[in-house]
Design a protein around this motif. Structure first.
Motif, PDB file in Angstrom:
ATOM      1  N   ARG A  95     -19.572  -3.984   7.816  1.00  0.00           N
ATOM      2  CA  ARG A  95     -18.331  -4.652   8.219  1.00  0.00           C
ATOM      3  C   ARG A  95     -17.171  -4.163   7.356  1.00  0.00           C
ATOM      4  O   ARG A  95     -16.025  -4.250   7.743  1.00  0.00           O
ATOM      5  CB  ARG A  95     -18.457  -6.164   8.062  1.00  0.00           C
ATOM      6  N   GLY A  96     -17.499  -3.687   6.157  1.00  0.00           N
ATOM      7  CA  GLY A  96     -16.474  -3.119   5.283  1.00  0.00           C
ATOM      8  C   GLY A  96     -15.739  -4.150   4.445  1.00  0.00           C
ATOM      9  O   GLY A  96     -14.581  -3.968   4.098  1.00  0.00           O
ATOM     10  N   ASP A  97     -16.413  -5.246   4.108  1.00  0.00           N
ATOM     11  CA  ASP A  97     -15.767  -6.284   3.313  1.00  0.00           C
ATOM     12  C   ASP A  97     -15.862  -5.904   1.832  1.00  0.00           C
ATOM     13  O   ASP A  97     -16.707  -6.381   1.090  1.00  0.00           O
ATOM     14  CB  ASP A  97     -16.471  -7.622   3.584  1.00  0.00           C
ATOM     15  N   TYR A  98     -14.948  -5.030   1.435  1.00  0.00           N
ATOM     16  CA  TYR A  98     -14.992  -4.362   0.135  1.00  0.00           C
ATOM     17  C   TYR A  98     -15.167  -5.320  -1.044  1.00  0.00           C
ATOM     18  O   TYR A  98     -15.918  -5.062  -1.974  1.00  0.00           O
ATOM     19  CB  TYR A  98     -13.711  -3.554  -0.042  1.00  0.00           C
ATOM     20  N   VAL A  99     -14.469  -6.437  -1.003  1.00  0.00           N
ATOM     21  CA  VAL A  99     -14.411  -7.328  -2.161  1.00  0.00           C
ATOM     22  C   VAL A  99     -15.765  -7.992  -2.469  1.00  0.00           C
ATOM     23  O   VAL A  99     -15.969  -8.520  -3.563  1.00  0.00           O
ATOM     24  CB  VAL A  99     -13.297  -8.383  -1.964  1.00  0.00           C
ATOM     25  N   LEU A 135     -17.474   8.424   5.571  1.00  0.00           N
ATOM     26  CA  LEU A 135     -16.485   7.876   4.643  1.00  0.00           C
ATOM     27  C   LEU A 135     -15.228   7.425   5.406  1.00  0.00           C
ATOM     28  O   LEU A 135     -14.672   6.358   5.136  1.00  0.00           O
ATOM     29  CB  LEU A 135     -16.118   8.915   3.584  1.00  0.00           C
ATOM     30  N   GLN A 136     -14.820   8.220   6.395  1.00  0.00           N
ATOM     31  CA  GLN A 136     -13.671   7.843   7.219  1.00  0.00           C
ATOM     32  C   GLN A 136     -13.977   6.547   7.970  1.00  0.00           C
ATOM     33  O   GLN A 136     -13.123   5.673   8.094  1.00  0.00           O
ATOM     34  CB  GLN A 136     -13.358   8.959   8.224  1.00  0.00           C
ATOM     35  N   SER A 139     -14.285   3.743   5.205  1.00  0.00           N
ATOM     36  CA  SER A 139     -13.089   3.763   4.363  1.00  0.00           C
ATOM     37  C   SER A 139     -13.363   3.514   2.879  1.00  0.00           C
ATOM     38  O   SER A 139     -12.452   3.449   2.087  1.00  0.00           O
ATOM     39  CB  SER A 139     -11.977   2.842   4.893  1.00  0.00           C
ATOM     40  N   PHE A 140     -14.637   3.364   2.511  1.00  0.00           N
ATOM     41  CA  PHE A 140     -14.981   3.410   1.087  1.00  0.00           C
ATOM     42  C   PHE A 140     -16.449   3.779   0.943  1.00  0.00           C
ATOM     43  O   PHE A 140     -17.241   3.576   1.862  1.00  0.00           O
ATOM     44  CB  PHE A 140     -14.674   2.090   0.372  1.00  0.00           C
TER      45      PHE A 140
ATOM     46  N   ALA B  91      -7.876  -9.182   0.676  1.00  0.00           N
ATOM     47  CA  ALA B  91      -8.404  -8.538  -0.519  1.00  0.00           C
ATOM     48  C   ALA B  91      -7.959  -7.080  -0.512  1.00  0.00           C
ATOM     49  O   ALA B  91      -7.795  -6.491   0.546  1.00  0.00           O
ATOM     50  CB  ALA B  91      -9.921  -8.636  -0.524  1.00  0.00           C
ATOM     51  N   ILE B  93      -8.316  -3.046  -0.946  1.00  0.00           N
ATOM     52  CA  ILE B  93      -9.365  -2.046  -0.740  1.00  0.00           C
ATOM     53  C   ILE B  93      -8.773  -0.667  -1.030  1.00  0.00           C
ATOM     54  O   ILE B  93      -7.688  -0.351  -0.538  1.00  0.00           O
ATOM     55  CB  ILE B  93      -9.918  -2.128   0.700  1.00  0.00           C
ATOM     56  N   PRO B  94      -9.439   0.126  -1.888  1.00  0.00           N
ATOM     57  CA  PRO B  94      -8.977   1.503  -2.077  1.00  0.00           C
ATOM     58  C   PRO B  94      -9.440   2.311  -0.875  1.00  0.00           C
ATOM     59  O   PRO B  94     -10.606   2.640  -0.760  1.00  0.00           O
ATOM     60  CB  PRO B  94      -9.672   1.950  -3.364  1.00  0.00           C
ATOM     61  N   CYS B  95      -8.525   2.572   0.042  1.00  0.00           N
ATOM     62  CA  CYS B  95      -8.897   3.061   1.360  1.00  0.00           C
ATOM     63  C   CYS B  95      -9.013   4.577   1.370  1.00  0.00           C
ATOM     64  O   CYS B  95      -8.093   5.281   0.969  1.00  0.00           O
ATOM     65  CB  CYS B  95      -7.857   2.598   2.366  1.00  0.00           C
ATOM     66  N   ALA B  96     -10.157   5.071   1.848  1.00  0.00           N
ATOM     67  CA  ALA B  96     -10.365   6.521   1.900  1.00  0.00           C
ATOM     68  C   ALA B  96      -9.666   7.136   3.108  1.00  0.00           C
ATOM     69  O   ALA B  96      -9.516   8.338   3.196  1.00  0.00           O
ATOM     70  CB  ALA B  96     -11.856   6.829   1.958  1.00  0.00           C
ATOM     71  N   ARG B  97      -9.232   6.297   4.054  1.00  0.00           N
ATOM     72  CA  ARG B  97      -8.558   6.848   5.224  1.00  0.00           C
ATOM     73  C   ARG B  97      -7.133   7.234   4.897  1.00  0.00           C
ATOM     74  O   ARG B  97      -6.611   8.222   5.389  1.00  0.00           O
ATOM     75  CB  ARG B  97      -8.533   5.818   6.357  1.00  0.00           C
ATOM     76  N   TYR B 104      -6.852  -5.864   3.340  1.00  0.00           N
ATOM     77  CA  TYR B 104      -7.477  -6.013   4.653  1.00  0.00           C
ATOM     78  C   TYR B 104      -7.739  -7.493   4.840  1.00  0.00           C
ATOM     79  O   TYR B 104      -7.696  -8.261   3.878  1.00  0.00           O
ATOM     80  CB  TYR B 104      -8.771  -5.186   4.736  1.00  0.00           C
ATOM     81  N   ARG B 113     -12.879  -4.877  11.188  1.00  0.00           N
ATOM     82  CA  ARG B 113     -11.964  -5.045  10.071  1.00  0.00           C
ATOM     83  C   ARG B 113     -10.525  -4.649  10.426  1.00  0.00           C
ATOM     84  O   ARG B 113     -10.286  -3.592  10.977  1.00  0.00           O
ATOM     85  CB  ARG B 113     -12.467  -4.187   8.916  1.00  0.00           C
ATOM     86  N   LEU B 115      -7.334  -3.397   8.843  1.00  0.00           N
ATOM     87  CA  LEU B 115      -6.801  -2.776   7.623  1.00  0.00           C
ATOM     88  C   LEU B 115      -5.284  -2.736   7.730  1.00  0.00           C
ATOM     89  O   LEU B 115      -4.742  -2.502   8.808  1.00  0.00           O
ATOM     90  CB  LEU B 115      -7.314  -1.342   7.496  1.00  0.00           C
TER      91      LEU B 115
END
Lengths: 227, 486
Positions: A95-99, A135-136, A139-140, B91, B93-97, B104, B113, B115
């Motif tokens: 889901r990409g919930d980075y935190v 990675l794209q 996004s992390f 929060a 996010i250091p985004c690679a895109r 986000y 998500r 962004l």
């Protein structure tokens, strides 16, 4: 303060110890925190699996592997990959919930400082890379995010060729898959690979192999979860 | 200064001014199906199943318009998809895109998500030509006098721009049939309608019913995991969560069970529901148990209301019997029902009815089932429990409906939306805080649903009347009184 996982409000108890110097804010509520299982006690000294044997059967098999035998010195994991952690890691990664990284950052740092106390002095961290396409998409890179938590320098020394997600393959497919890694910067220091999950150990051994071939003396692995 | 005032105002009420208006028909080539597929949708790139070259050409030709996804204000952020402005929902996010660190939205991340570096896309190409039928509704059943009255009111409101109507209908009034005519009226004008409900099971149940009633209308059923995400829909039946993907799409919106969880608890769903309709759209709210804020507006005369105080079979609602048990908490701690329960059970008037037992917690549901199993085994009665964490939930409920077993122990998850033809209803510990007034009225409404067995016993076992219990009984009695008067 709200729980990162279930969004319940966390009520921190105030006592004489914390009145003037507040304790660090908890990231998870007590009931979510209790669902995480720290790996402790008897475990396989090679892969961190909970077992009474010193070396588990899977690791014994690895010793006879034609190309990947001895690639890794050992793997240390922090948590058992139980249903709750599966859920959290899925939300974090897919889901990409980075935190959500913060939910296990402290434990990840503490265990590292215990296990790699001696080794970390002259070692360098290498997070397992994602392919550019992945990675794209995400996004992390979750492995890099984990490496950043640790107070040891890390280096993106590897690149990865795009292939299907490991988690969608069976054990047999994984063991038979080709090595997707290439060395970008050769290292002549011991390396601690960082990744989120150790499942079969193939990915980490593939990465370890290319590093060793390019002159790295010893490769360790440090992972968040033991699948 | 102007932007400061604007920012301060948007702190209190979110604005929808940023939603672009569809442009004039352009000469750019596009696939006709895409107009009906994407019209009124507010999507992130991942939700648009077009390949990159096609998508890019649509964007250049302004068939899609990109909208910044997260508003930045002096007081923080607001997500344009879910409307949240809570600090903890954003929060970094250091985004690679984009190689930058930005926020986000965590609040609506389950739907993909959002962004800050990626826009939301809105269809600004030509509007689809929905069919204009002469006669959309093919349902030929009969409405009762009360249903007919409500149905007429709904038709009137649906065809009046900006109208709002609260349809206050008792449990088992036959709400679905009452909205048929209103929906048909808009569809016949070639307009787009949405029926939103808080629960996915209800969507699954309603779609086939509406497909039969409206055989020539494109109907889309949307809920988490539904497979109709990309089919066109002039008439959309969706969970309120799915409205997070719509903006200025509908000419008429019916919200079912407006007082139910999660719609009632989650401000982002209200935000989405308000955004999903066109500014001129009519709104109909259906409920058996309106919450305070709606009642207030009804009393103040600010919200038009139509009452349906009688069930479709014409019988009054069963009024709960209150049974005080001093030892209730002690008994439940031992996972035992109170003595009074057994006394009642032995002398209930229709022992052949199935029994639905509500308890406040999942744990109690499971443990109590085990205790009762022993008790009922001697009389050949079978018992099962069902709760939110139960994987076989749908199956067990269906089995109960098919009378495969006699007693079902459950939590508030079965308080609404489910119909069993002939049951007695019991609540153990009705004074527990999970049973608020709405829940109690809904639970009591599970009894006597069928015309063949229009009565049923409802017993609340409690250890001290709460305000909710008193109010629930009062409100049921008030509805029955209203029904007698009419």
């Amino acid at each position: 303060m709200h729980c990162l996982s279930c969004d319940q409000e966390i009520i921190v108890e105030v006592n004489w110890n914390t009145l003037f110097k507040p304790a660090p804010e908890p990231k998870l509520c007590p009931s979510c925190e209790a669902k995480l299982e720290r790996i402790a006690g008897k475990q396989c000294k090679r892969c961190s699996r909970l077992t009474d044997q010193t070396v588990c059967p899977d690791c014994q098999k690895w010793e006879h592997h034609p190309t990947l035998a001895g690639a890794l010195a050992f793997n240390q994991s922090v948590y058992t990959y139980n249903d709750f952690l599966k859920e959290i890691i899925a939300k974090w990664k897919y889901r990409g919930d980075y935190v959500l990284r913060e939910a296990f950052a402290d434990a990840f740092r503490d265990q590292f400082n215990i296990t790699f106390k001696q080794i970390k002095k002259d070692a360098v961290l290498v997070p397992i890379p994602l392919s550019d396409r992945r990675l794209q998409e995400r996004s992390f890179n979750q492995a890099e995010a984990l490496a950043q938590v640790l107070d040891t320098p890390y280096q993106q020394a590897l690149t990865r060729i795009h292939s299907e997600k490991q988690s969608k393959k069976t054990r047999h497919d994984r063991l038979a898959s080709a090595n997707p890694f290439q060395v970008k910067t050769p290292l002549n220091k011991p390396v601690i690979l960082v990744d989120d999950i150790y499942t079969t150990g193939v990915t980490l051994r593939h990465a370890a192999n290319v590093l060793r071939e390019s002159g790295c003396p010893k490769v360790y692995a440090y992972t968040l979860a033991r699948g | 200064m102007k932007s400061f005032i604007h920012s301060a105002r948007s702190l209190i009420t979110p604005t929808y001014e940023w939603i672009p208006t569809p442009s004039q028909p352009s000469s750019a080539p596009f696939n006709d199906d895409h107009a009906s597929q994407f019209h009124g949708k507010l999507l992130i790139r991942e939700e648009i199943p077009l390949d990159d070259p096609t998508f890019r050409s649509y964007l250049i030709n302004q068939l899609f318009t990109a909208i910044p996804s997260i508003e930045k204000h002096l007081w923080g952020h607001r997500c344009r998809r879910c409307g949240t402005r809570a600090k903890r929902h954003f929060a970094p996010i250091p985004c690679a895109r984009c190689d930058e660190t930005h926020v986000y939205c965590r609040n609506c991340i389950e739907m993909g998500r959002v962004l800050a570096c990626e826009p939301l896309y809105y269809w600004t190409g030509p509007s689809p030509n929905w069919s204009q039928q002469d006669h959309a509704c093919h349902w030929d059943g009969n409405l009762t006098t009360y249903q007919q009255h409500a149905s007429d009111q709904i038709v009137k409101s649906m065809t009046t721009p900006k109208a709002e109507l609260l349809c206050w209908a008792v449990c088992g009034a036959g709400k679905t049939e009452m909205v048929f005519a209103g929906i048909a009226a808009l569809l016949e004008q070639g307009k787009r309608v949405c029926l939103a409900t808080p629960r996915a099971d209800v969507v699954r149940e309603l779609v086939p019913r509406f497909r039969t009633a409206f055989p020539h209308t494109s109907i889309q059923g949307l809920y988490g995991g539904s497979e109709q995400k990309d089919t066109p829909g002039q008439f959309v039946i969706a969970t309120t969560h799915q409205l997070l993907r719509f903006a200025h799409a509908f000419d008429g919106m019916i919200i079912d069970e407006i007082d139910a969880f999660p719609f009632h608890h989650d401000p982002s769903l209200l935000f989405a529901a308000n955004r999903a309709v066109k500014p001129t759209a009519a709104r109909i709210y259906l409920t058996a148990t309106p919450r305070k804020q709606h009642r207030k507006r009804v009393r103040a005369g600010k919200l038009a209301t139509v009452f349906v105080p009688v069930r479709f079979h014409g019988h009054p609602l069963p009024v709960p019997i209150l049974q005080l048990c001093w030892q209730l908490k002690k008994d439940l701690a031992k996972h035992q029902p109170p003595k009074a329960f057994f006394t009642w059970y032995k002398q209930r008037s229709h022992p052949d009815r199935q029994l639905l037992i509500f308890v406040p917690t999942i744990e109690l549901a499971e443990k109590l089932t085990r205790t009762l199993q022993k008790y009922f085994a001697s009389s050949g009665q079978t018992i099962k429990s069902v709760h939110a964490a139960d994987h076989d939930r749908a199956e067990k409920v269906q089995q109960f409906r098919n009378k495969a077993y006699n007693v079902l122990v459950t939590t508030t998850i079965l308080e609404r939306g489910v119909t069993f033809p002939s049951v007695d209803v019991v609540i153990l510990d009705a004074g527990h805080h999970v049973f608020d007034e709405a829940a109690l009225v809904q639970i009591a409404g599970r009894a006597g649903r069928s015309p063949k067995d229009p009565t049923g016993e409802v017993v609340f076992f409690h250890d001290g009347k709460t305000e909710a219990i008193v109010k629930a009984v009062k409100s049921i009695e008030a509805m029955n009184k209203r029904g007698r008067r009419l």
